[in-house]
Every structure is written in C-alpha cells, then in structure tokens.
Design a protein around this motif. Structure first.
Motif, PDB file in Angstrom:
ATOM      1  N   THR A 129      38.622  24.603  24.246  1.00 39.39           N
ATOM      2  CA  THR A 129      37.815  23.393  24.077  1.00 39.39           C
ATOM      3  C   THR A 129      37.806  22.919  22.624  1.00 39.39           C
ATOM      4  O   THR A 129      37.594  21.748  22.366  1.00 39.39           O
ATOM      5  N   ASP A 153      45.412  20.971  34.741  1.00 42.75           N
ATOM      6  CA  ASP A 153      43.991  20.707  34.784  1.00 42.75           C
ATOM      7  C   ASP A 153      43.279  21.643  33.813  1.00 42.75           C
ATOM      8  O   ASP A 153      43.111  22.828  34.099  1.00 42.75           O
ATOM      9  N   PRO A 154      42.903  21.141  32.655  1.00 45.57           N
ATOM     10  CA  PRO A 154      42.254  22.011  31.666  1.00 45.57           C
ATOM     11  C   PRO A 154      40.993  22.683  32.197  1.00 45.57           C
ATOM     12  O   PRO A 154      40.666  23.792  31.794  1.00 45.57           O
ATOM     13  N   LEU A 155      40.314  22.005  33.112  1.00 41.30           N
ATOM     14  CA  LEU A 155      39.088  22.588  33.650  1.00 41.30           C
ATOM     15  C   LEU A 155      39.414  23.813  34.501  1.00 41.30           C
ATOM     16  O   LEU A 155      38.744  24.852  34.414  1.00 41.30           O
ATOM     17  N   VAL A 156      40.469  23.699  35.295  1.00 41.07           N
ATOM     18  CA  VAL A 156      40.889  24.837  36.122  1.00 41.07           C
ATOM     19  C   VAL A 156      41.347  25.971  35.186  1.00 41.07           C
ATOM     20  O   VAL A 156      41.049  27.138  35.416  1.00 41.07           O
ATOM     21  N   LEU A 179      40.251  26.707  32.295  1.00 44.25           N
ATOM     22  CA  LEU A 179      39.082  27.405  31.742  1.00 44.25           C
ATOM     23  C   LEU A 179      38.306  28.143  32.820  1.00 44.25           C
ATOM     24  O   LEU A 179      37.764  29.225  32.583  1.00 44.25           O
ATOM     25  N   ALA A 180      38.284  27.551  34.010  1.00 49.79           N
ATOM     26  CA  ALA A 180      37.454  28.123  35.069  1.00 49.79           C
ATOM     27  C   ALA A 180      38.049  29.387  35.654  1.00 49.79           C
ATOM     28  O   ALA A 180      37.323  30.268  36.096  1.00 49.79           O
ATOM     29  N   GLN A 181      39.372  29.479  35.655  1.00 47.56           N
ATOM     30  CA  GLN A 181      40.020  30.626  36.289  1.00 47.56           C
ATOM     31  C   GLN A 181      40.497  31.627  35.232  1.00 47.56           C
ATOM     32  O   GLN A 181      41.315  31.293  34.380  1.00 47.56           O
ATOM     33  N   PRO A 182      40.002  32.852  35.287  1.00 43.93           N
ATOM     34  CA  PRO A 182      40.369  33.818  34.227  1.00 43.93           C
ATOM     35  C   PRO A 182      41.811  34.294  34.279  1.00 43.93           C
ATOM     36  O   PRO A 182      42.246  34.996  33.383  1.00 43.93           O
ATOM     37  N   ASP A 186      42.495  31.803  27.825  1.00 40.51           N
ATOM     38  CA  ASP A 186      41.141  31.507  27.394  1.00 40.51           C
ATOM     39  C   ASP A 186      40.538  32.754  26.753  1.00 40.51           C
ATOM     40  O   ASP A 186      40.653  33.861  27.290  1.00 40.51           O
ATOM     41  N   TYR A 235      37.560  33.837  26.407  1.00 42.09           N
ATOM     42  CA  TYR A 235      36.488  34.562  27.112  1.00 42.09           C
ATOM     43  C   TYR A 235      37.064  35.368  28.274  1.00 42.09           C
ATOM     44  O   TYR A 235      36.565  36.440  28.603  1.00 42.09           O
ATOM     45  N   ALA A 236      38.118  34.832  28.860  1.00 42.40           N
ATOM     46  CA  ALA A 236      38.816  35.599  29.892  1.00 42.40           C
ATOM     47  C   ALA A 236      39.502  36.792  29.251  1.00 42.40           C
ATOM     48  O   ALA A 236      39.486  37.907  29.782  1.00 42.40           O
ATOM     49  N   GLN A 277      38.593  38.402  26.589  1.00 45.68           N
ATOM     50  CA  GLN A 277      37.592  39.428  26.270  1.00 45.68           C
ATOM     51  C   GLN A 277      37.378  40.345  27.466  1.00 45.68           C
ATOM     52  O   GLN A 277      37.296  41.563  27.336  1.00 45.68           O
ATOM     53  N   LYS A 278      37.316  39.738  28.623  1.00 47.19           N
ATOM     54  CA  LYS A 278      37.042  40.515  29.832  1.00 47.19           C
ATOM     55  C   LYS A 278      38.258  41.383  30.193  1.00 47.19           C
ATOM     56  O   LYS A 278      38.131  42.578  30.447  1.00 47.19           O
TER      57      LYS A 278
END
Lengths: 256, 853
Positions: free
Chosen positions: B112, B134-137, B139-142, B197, B199-200, B202-203
């Motif tokens: 972002t 799709d940037p949203l997808v 971010l949404a999918q790890p 991403d 945050y993904a 990190q996990k």
C-alpha cells in the motif's frame, strides 16, 4: 444607460443589491462550499457496487458495505468488502481529521490481522480502481484557490465551471469542477497534471434521498491508463443512528 | 634495444621452453591477484547493484541487526517530519524445490505504501498497466506472490500459476499474482526474487510482528544527514541508520579473511616467481658468461650489460603479467563461485557476477606488480653480469664460489634480520611491525641459504657416497664447488615448502581446536533446526514449540538458541542467546581462554555479564571486564565481559548472552535451534523419528543427530583448509622448475668434466646416476631447510591467525604427517626433474664437450 427613460431605470438600491447577490453567487469558493453544505449529513450508509474495466476491457466487480459517521473533516468511515469471495471480509477504517491527513487501517481476515495504512503517496491507486487515495479524500475548501471559468451544460444541466488549484502538495496541478446551478450537485470533475487531463469523473443518476441530492453513480476514467471505474451506490440512507464503537480497530477485526 | 634484439632474443628463442617456464611464477602470482580481486570486485559490484535495486529510491535503511525490531518503530519513524517515505521490509531466502533454481529471496513489503519507494516495473501492455490483476486480492490472500519475468519463464510460470515454497509450516502452495519485468528490482539476484505482502511474510516465516528493516526517503527539502539525525534521535542508539550501500561494506568485511588469505597466496606465488626469474637469469648469466666477456672486451659498459639483463627481466615480467592477467580473468570465474557461496551463507541467496569486470586500475596494478617482481628477480643476476671480468669468465666454475667475506657479511645481515624478526613477535601488537618481522624472517632465511646449503651438502656427502660411491661423491662435490648455482633453487623450494608446512600446521592446529570445541561444547544428542545447514536464519521457531518438544517421550532437557548477526563496532558479529545455566551444566569440560567457567556462566545467567568468543576478543582487542556496548532495539545494552571462550561458530566473533537478556532487549522470543539432551536409554534415532512425526506437515524443521552435525562442521573445515593442497602442488611445481634449471646450468658448467668422465670410460649409467644424485641432493637439502623454515613459518602463521584472520589462538602442532609425505613427493619430483637434463648430459656430443681440451 444615461439616455434611457427614467421609468425603465432600475432603482439604484435594487441594482446595488442585485450586483451584490450576483457577486456572492458567482464567488466560486462559496459555490463549492454551498455544494458541500447541501450534501452534509450526520451519517451515511450504502452498499456499493464497484466495476473496474481495464485497458484490455476486462471487467472485475466488487461489492462493499459502507458506513460513515460525522461529516466533512471530522468523520469516520468503515468500508467492508462483501464480494467476491477472495476479498470478502477485507475492511478499511478511515478516520478523517480536520487538521491533518486521515488515519487508515485495513483488516485482512485471511492473514488474521489489521495493518495501519501509512499513506505516504496519495497518488497511489485505491486497491486497483481508477480512484487514487487523494480522490477519495474529503476536500477542505480552504486548501484550494478557486476561479470561476464560466458556465457550461453537462447532461442537459447548466453548470458553473470552476477551476481549483491546490495550495498544498497534490498529484494534480489543477482541477475543473462543474457544479449544477439548479441543485449545487457536482456533475463532473477533470483533474489535470500540467495541461493534460489525467482523470475524469462524472456524477450521474442524481437523486434526492432524504432531502440530500445524491449522485448514485460515480464514473471515473483514468485517461492515461485507458481504464474506467464505475461505483454505484445502492440502498443509500442518511442520518441513521450509528455508534462510535462501530468505528474502531477492534470493530474492524470483530465484524465479518 | 639493439643488444636486446641481437643478444637476448636469439638466446630466448633457443631456450624458449625455459623462458616460458621462468615466467610461470609471475603468471601465477599475477593471475591469483587479478583473479581474487576481479572475483570479489565483480560479485561485490553485482551485489551492490542488487542492493540498489532492492533499496529502490530509499536513501536510508533502519536496521537493528538480524533480529529486526517491533512494528511500532515504523509509526515512530513515519511520524517524523524529516521523513518523506518510510516503508517496512522483510527479506527471507526460501527453498523453491524447483530443480536447479536454488533459493528465492522473498522481499516482504507493504504494497500500500511501498510503490512510492520501489519501482516494481510490472509486466503489462502499456506503461501504466498493472498485472497484479487485483491489488486487493494480492493483499487479501496470503499466498500472493510477484515473481520476476526471468524466474517465471525459467519455470513456465504465468499469472495464477501455483508455486511451492518452504515456509515455517512446511512446503506451501503460493499463487503468482504478478510478474515483474527483468529490469530494476526484477533483475536482483539474477531474477531469483519474489515480492509478497509483508504481513503475510511475517506469518509464513514465523517473524511475529517484527520487521527486518525500514527503508526511508527524506522529506522534500530535508537533507539525508538531517533526516538520519532526526531518526537516530527518535529511535536511540540501538538502531543503525545507514545508506543502503553500507550493506555492501558489511559483505566486504565478511570477505576480508578470504581476501587476505588469497592475497597471501598471490604474494607467495609472486615470491616464487621472483625466485624463478632469479634462477633463470642466474642460469642465463652463467651460460652467457663468455658472450658477456666478449661484449665487455668489445667496449660494452657495465651499465649496458646491466640494462640488457634488466630489460630482459622487464620483458619477461611484462609477458608474464599479461598472461597472468588473462589467466586471472579465467580464474576469477572459478573464484567468483566461492565469493558467491559466502554470499549464499550470509544472505541465503547467491548473487552471481554475470560479467567479470576488469578495471584499468586493477590491470595496471597487476602489470606493475608482475614487472616489479620480475625486475627484483633479475636485479642480482644483472648486477653479477655487469661485474663479469672477461678474464674470470674463462675460469670455469670460479664464479660459483662464495668468498669468505661474502659469507660473513651474509651471516651478519641474517643475524640482524633474525633479531628484527623476533622483536615484533615477542614485544609488540603492531600489525605493520609484525608483517615486517615476517618479511625479515624470510629474508634472513634467504641470506643464510647458500651457507646452510653448503653445510648440508657437506653433511650429506657421506650419505650420497654410501648410496653410490662414485656418482654420490661427484654429485656432492658439484654442489660444494658451486653453492651459488644451487642456492637459488634451494631457496625457492625451501620457501614453498615452508609455506606448505605453515599452512598444513595451521590446518592441523585448527582442526584439533575445532575437534576439541566439538567434543566439549557441541554435545547435545539432537539438534532441531529450522534450516538444513544450521546456518541459514530465515526461519524461526516460536517459543511455544519448546513445550511441544518437551512433551515428547525421551526428552530430558532442551536448550533454546537464537543466533543473529548484529553490527558491533562497525563490523558484523554473531549474537547468540543461550540458556546459560543449562549450558554451564551441560558443558563443564570447556577450557576457558580467560575467566572462570562457572562464574562467567553464573554472571551471564543473572544478566549481569556477557561471554565473548576468543576470536572477537582478538579481533576487537577486548579483555576481561571490558564493557561491551551492544546496540539493541530497546537501547544500548552495556554489559561487562565475564569470560572468553573458544568458539568457532562465526569467524567474525560471537557475543553470548542469556536468553532472558535477549528477550528483554530485543523482544524476540523465537529460536533457531533447539539443543536436545535425551533421557538415559533413549535412542537418538527413535526420538528423531518421534519429532518428525509430531511436527509433520505443521512445521518446517530438520532434526540432526550429534554425529551428523560434527561431520558437517568437519567437512566445512576440510573445505577451508583444502587450499593447502593447492599450495603443495605449487611447491612441487616450483621444485621441479627450479631443479630442472639448476641441473641444466650444472650440466652446462660441467660439460667439460662430464666429457672427460665419458672419455676415460665413464658409463652412461654412471653419468646419469651422477645427475640424478645431484638432483636428489638438491631435493634433500631443500627438504631439510624447507621443513626447518616451515617450523618457524608456522609460528608466524599461528600468530597471523590469532591477530588477523580469525582471532583463533591455536596450539603449535608441527605437521609431521605432511612433512613425511613431502619427503617422497619432493625427492620424486627432484628425480623426475633430473631425467631430461641427465639424458642431455649422456647424449651430448663428446667432441663438443672436449673442444676446450
């Protein structure tokens, strides 16, 4: 004028009043201010249908639920995607401040965590749409210089054509805004970088909902990318009772 | 020039093979020098380009060593008015499981905000086209991943293709949701780079809520220096705020030891080159003595003769250096492989230099070095040639004798040099003085070589006579009559043998030290590691896994280890957090270098002190009680040194602290390795199977038995010391070349003597035997001196290892095995060298040989 018969000469006081009123009405800042005042509400809810048509004419569709509490410059908004399945549950919380940039958080349920969106470049596209984050911000009239360029007709409605130039840093050099003279609803917005129009937004399907003139369709075109985003607002309601607790990071995580 | 054309060229043409072989030393020296600098330079340049690509427009990078720091730091940085853009990043090398593809560097970023710093240059039709559909997808999918075009085409990947990657939870499927062009960021690490991403990431990599670094661009109108000051003031001294280019410098510091070792090798080869040149020119002067006499009689001045030989030396140096530069460019490609593997060890992903770039400066330096070495080698023979007396030139053999006065002068100079060599070894820590002393030691040995060779020739004479009465006596006498002829070869072989002995001794001592470390310290029954090689630290275990492991049947005790590289005093060191109390109990046999073992562990366990490795103490000049200032995200950790231990886990040195201190200052509860001790009667193999079964499909882990870890470490040690074999090969080559040259001169000198021998009935076998015996005698003398000088050289090498290379204090262990092995190798080489000259002596024309009579 001086040779005209006295009876057709308007009274001096009336003329002065007319000129003053006309000047007030022609003040572009006032026009924009009035336009914003007329759409002001304590809260708003709607269901959005977003359609993005890219340069290759591929269409992607998303739906979201939107809730806002407060009004210009001092509001909180929560947007939660409801479709398609791979973005369902993703939510965005925006807290607008009158004196500084908004705070934003995003919740991604698949990762199971929220993140703060530190938007350092407002020209960034809003999640693949043709809106930039800056386009979605609330515009404070004090942050712009306005010039009235004249009057033009848009979709059959007579509009004021106003040029605005940002006082603060913006991706745009200037914008041209068309505001309908009959109801002060914006009809069109052209954003310029230097002399080139880069984004064009049409406000369509204007309806009066709960005494507030509302454009039910926002049609944004990115002229450089040759792509288009249409946002349709459904089930629009104003001034619904909403709670502060619904607009917190905890609520962002809680609600699905 | 005319003399060069009329005199030198015909001679060189006649002895083309020797002329070529003479330059071998220069070629080798220059090649190693050019090769190592080119390889390091090219890989470093490629790495720096990659750092630039990954850094994008970032002007500063905020780091706190490998452990990273809490997410909240980002908000503090972003809130600063001096900061324009601040975006977090995580880097993690992962195994792709794709054949021949190696590791993939995952760059975890916050999409972002990140695009304002990095240009992803995504694939698409138009300039502005996005292919992260799709940037949203995304971010949404790890499982979202952006790969480079190069990687995608190598592996047949397209948008929505699936790719398996090793994660903390074992192999997982990822989806390609974007493809970067193979330029800019996409060209980093040869295309083996993927973006996901943060945050993904990190996990997936078990990083908790931590970032590795923050990339920063200063606000408009704010200078980088001001921005840096503001960030440092806000975050405190626990963070490093440096321009991205500093990463290249850190990598350079890791290569330092290797570069130094290679530079020593290059100098060694050049040194040998000097001797080969000297040897060859000494032969040339010998063979061309009548020619020089005639030239002098015809009016050539001493200066002209000197210039003639120096000119020849310069030309030989020039050709040798040119060949060396060319060989170096080829060698660089091979050496680049090693540099690349160092990078692989540090960053997990290798950056190979696609192009070996030779700078004009480097080539000029290499040419100058080669020519200088050649001129140094040619200097003494040139001086001798200039001093040739036309009358003495006719007195064959006379000039090879050392006068008593000359011998005395040499001995006095040698004694002075020996005193100069010992002083820095015993009394000073100064690096220049130490290396000066090293050179003095070598010079002292060189000055003494003719005298010692003469003594040894006398000593070996009875032995040679005992082996072959006639041939042995003749061979020994030949050496005794002409010590000058032999001494250059003996000196060259002696030096190379001394270097071999030094390195072999170093390897032996190092090996023994590592063995002891393995025995006393690495004694757990099992290691559970997040990486297959115990070195890569991209994956970490959560602390919760400790109790899961403890619950398994057969586990008696678990020690959690968390290692990470941090910046310390401008260099990179290893920070190791351990459970000190448990470690103290389990490793009681450890020999501390300084301090009391129990006390140092007790203080460290109480969080009142740290323990450091001996290498760190040596390299950073640290002593017991010194206060260490370690930058941590929570501030500047200041603790005294309570003990110094031998530890070889990291060449740059290690700081050991208790886990509780690490948790408090770094706020990181993860672990890289679990050291597991078994209950009595439990088989390690059985527990290994239980662990693998318990975590199958849930965690990425490797369970290694104690002997597997030991074997792995010893294998690495072997590789490191494998270089001594290369030196051995060079030493043998030098011996062969030197002995061939010496014997050739000897035969030329003794043509008359050998002719008379044949004329009075000497058999071909006897002549041959004489030459062989002479070669063997040279070999024996060289061996005796080389093995002796090796003993002294080893002393310096051990000191060098302690002071400069790895900060290791090693016990002096003479490599008797290697010394014994060298005896047949060198004598064999001497005999092989004698074969051709002996045949020349046997088959030469008797008439020509007796022409003088």
């Amino acid at each position: 004028m001086s040779n005209a018969p006295r009876y057709i000469r308007p009274p001096r006081l009336f003329l002065a009043l007319l000129l003053a009123l006309s000047a007030w009405a022609q003040d572009p800042r006032r026009i924009v201010e009035e336009s914003q005042r007329r759409t002001r509400s304590g809260s708003q809810m709607y269901e959005g249908d977003l359609q993005v048509v890219d340069a290759r004419r591929r269409v992607s569709q998303k739906r979201w639920r939107y809730r806002r509490m407060g009004s210009y410059g001092d509001s909180k908004a929560l947007l939660r995607f409801t479709a398609p399945p791979d973005v369902k549950g993703v939510a965005l919380l925006v807290v607008n401040h009158p004196d500084r940039a908004s705070d934003q958080w995003m919740w991604t349920p698949a990762i199971g965590r929220d993140r703060r969106i530190a938007l350092q470049d407002r020209s960034t596209r809003f999640f693949g749409t043709d809106f930039s984050f800056e386009d979605l911000e609330e515009r404070d009239v004090d942050q712009f210089d306005f010039t009235l360029l004249g009057a033009e007709t848009i979709d059959g409605a007579l509009c004021w054509k106003i040029e605005s130039r940002p006082r603060k840093k913006s991706q745009y050099t200037s914008s041209h805004l068309w505001i309908r003279q009959d109801n002060y609803v914006p009809a069109r917005l052209d954003n310029f970088i230097k002399d080139e129009v880069v984004r064009r937004l049409f406000y369509r399907q204007v309806e009066r909902i709960q005494e507030i003139w509302t454009a039910r369709e926002l049609d944004m075109t990115d002229l450089r990318r040759n792509s288009r985003t249409i946002l349709r607002l459904e089930k629009v309601r104003y001034n619904v009772p909403l709670q502060e607790e619904e607009f917190t990071v905890q609520a962002l995580r809680r609600e699905q | 020039m005319i003399l060069l054309k009329l005199i030198s060229w015909p001679y060189a043409r006649k002895h083309l093979l020797r002329a070529t072989l003479t330059t071998v030393g220069i070629v080798l020296g220059v090649a190693v020098f050019v090769g190592i600098h080119l390889a390091n330079g090219s890989v470093l340049a490629a790495f720096n380009r990659t750092v630039d690509r990954i850094a994008g427009k970032a002007q500063l990078q905020i780091t706190a060593g490998e452990p990273g720091f809490d997410e909240e730091v980002l908000e503090r940085v972003q809130a600063l008015p001096e900061v324009g853009v601040a975006v977090p990043a995580i880097e993690a090398p992962v195994e792709t499981g794709l054949k021949g593809q190696g590791n993939l560097l995952i760059l975890g970023v916050d999409m972002t905000g990140d695009r304002s710093l990095r240009d992803y240059d995504l694939e698409g039709e138009g300039e502005q086209e996005e292919v992260v559909e799709d940037p949203l997808v995304f971010l949404a999918q790890p499982d979202s991943l952006i790969v480079t075009r190069e990687f995608a085409s190598r592996n047949g990947l397209r948008i929505d293709s699936r790719l398996s990657l090793g994660t903390m939870e074992g192999p997982r499927q990822f989806t390609v949701r974007g493809i970067m062009r193979s330029e800019g960021l996409g060209a980093a690490f040869g295309g083996n780079l993927a973006v996901m991403d943060i945050y993904a990431a990190q996990k997936v990599f078990g990083r908790g809520r931590r970032f590795d670094r923050i990339d920063v661009a200063a606000a408009e109108g704010v200078s980088i220096a001001d921005c840096r000051r503001a960030i440092q003031a806000a975050l405190g001294p626990g963070f490093q705020i440096e321009p991205p280019s500093s990463r290249g410098k850190q990598f350079e510091s890791l290569l330092r030891v290797y570069s130094m070792l290679m530079n020593v090798n290059s100098l060694f080869a050049l040194f040998i080159g000097v001797f080969l040149i000297y040897n060859s020119f000494a032969i040339a002067v010998t063979q061309r003595r009548p020619e020089i006499g005639i030239l002098r009689a015809l009016g050539a001045t001493r200066g002209q003769i000197r210039a003639l030989f120096l000119g020849e030396g310069a030309l030989a140096g020039l050709f040798g250096s040119i060949a060396g530069v060319l060989a170096g460019i080829v060698m660089a490609r091979v050496l680049a492989g090693y540099t690349t593997s160092v990078m692989q060890g540090v960053y997990g992903v290798s950056e190979s230099a696609r192009e070996i770039e030779a700078s004009p400066g480097l080539i000029a330096a290499a040419l100058a070095m080669g020519m200088a070495a050649s001129l140094v080698g040619a200097f003494l023979p040139a001086r001798n040639a200039a001093r040739v007396d036309p009358v003495q030139a006719l007195q064959k053999g006379k000039y090879q004798v050392l006068t008593a006065g000359e011998n005395r002068a040499r001995r006095i100079a040698a004694a002075l040099l020996a005193a100069g060599a010992l002083t820095p070894l015993l009394f000073t820590r100064s690096r220049p003085a130490f290396y000066m002393g090293y050179v003095m030691m070598a010079l002292c040995a060189l000055l003494l070589t003719p005298t010692l060779a003469l003594w040894l020739a006398r000593l070996f004479r009875p032995l040679l006579r005992w082996i072959r009465p006639v041939e042995g006596a003749l061979a020994a006498d030949s050496l005794l009559q002409a010590p000058r002829r032999t001494s250059a070869t003996v000196a060259a072989v002696m030096l190379s043998l001394a270097l071999v002995i030094g390195l072999a001794g170093l390897a032996r001592a190092g090996y023994a030290a590592i063995q002891e470390w393995l025995d006393t310290t690495l004694n757990p029954d099992l290691y559970v590691s997040a990486s297959s090689n115990l070195v890569t630290r991209s994956y970490h275990f959560p602390d919760s896994m400790t109790s899961e492991l403890r619950a398994l049947e057969g586990v008696e005790e678990i020690q959690r280890v968390r290692s990470s590289r941090i910046l310390f005093r401008g260099g990179v060191v290893m920070l190791v957090s351990l459970e000190m109390e448990s470690i103290a109990r389990r490793t009681p046999r450890r020999r501390p270098v300084a301090g009391d073992l129990a006390a140092m562990h007790r203080l460290a366990a109480q969080g009142k002190a740290v323990i450091i490795s001996e290498s760190l103490a040596q390299l950073q000049n640290l002593r017991m009680g010194d206060i260490l200032e370690v930058a941590a995200p929570r501030g500047l950790l200041r603790l005294p040194v309570a003990g110094i231990l031998r530890d070889y886990s990291d060449q740059q040195g290690s700081i050991f602290l208790d886990r509780s201190v690490y948790l408090r200052w770094w706020n990181d509860s993860s672990a890289d390795i679990f050291r597991i001790y078994l209950k009595p009667g439990v088989r390690a193999e059985d527990l290994k199977a239980r662990i693998l079964e318990r975590f199958a499909g849930q965690r990425r882990l490797f369970v290694l038995l104690n002997h597997e870890v030991r074997e792995y470490i010893l294998r690495l040690t072997d590789q490191w010391f494998g270089m001594s074999y290369i030196q051995l090969a060079v030493a043998v080559l030098v011996a062969v070349l030197g002995i061939v040259n010496t014997l050739t001169v000897s035969i030329a000198d003794r043509r008359r003597e050998l002719g008379i021998l044949r004329a009075v009935g000497g058999l071909a076998a006897q002549i041959r035997g004489t030459i062989w015996m002479e070669a063997l005698a040279i070999g024996l003398i060289s061996l005796a001196l080389g093995l002796g000088l090796g003993a002294v050289n080893l002393l310096y090498d051990i000191e060098m290892a302690r002071r400069d290379f790895a900060g290791m204090t090693l016990d002096y262990r003479y490599p008797f095995g290697m010394a014994l092995a060298l005896v047949p190798i060198l004598l064999g080489a001497a005999w092989v060298s004698a074969l051709a000259p002996a045949e020349t002596a046997v088959r030469g024309s008797l008439t020509e040989a007796l022409e003088y009579e």
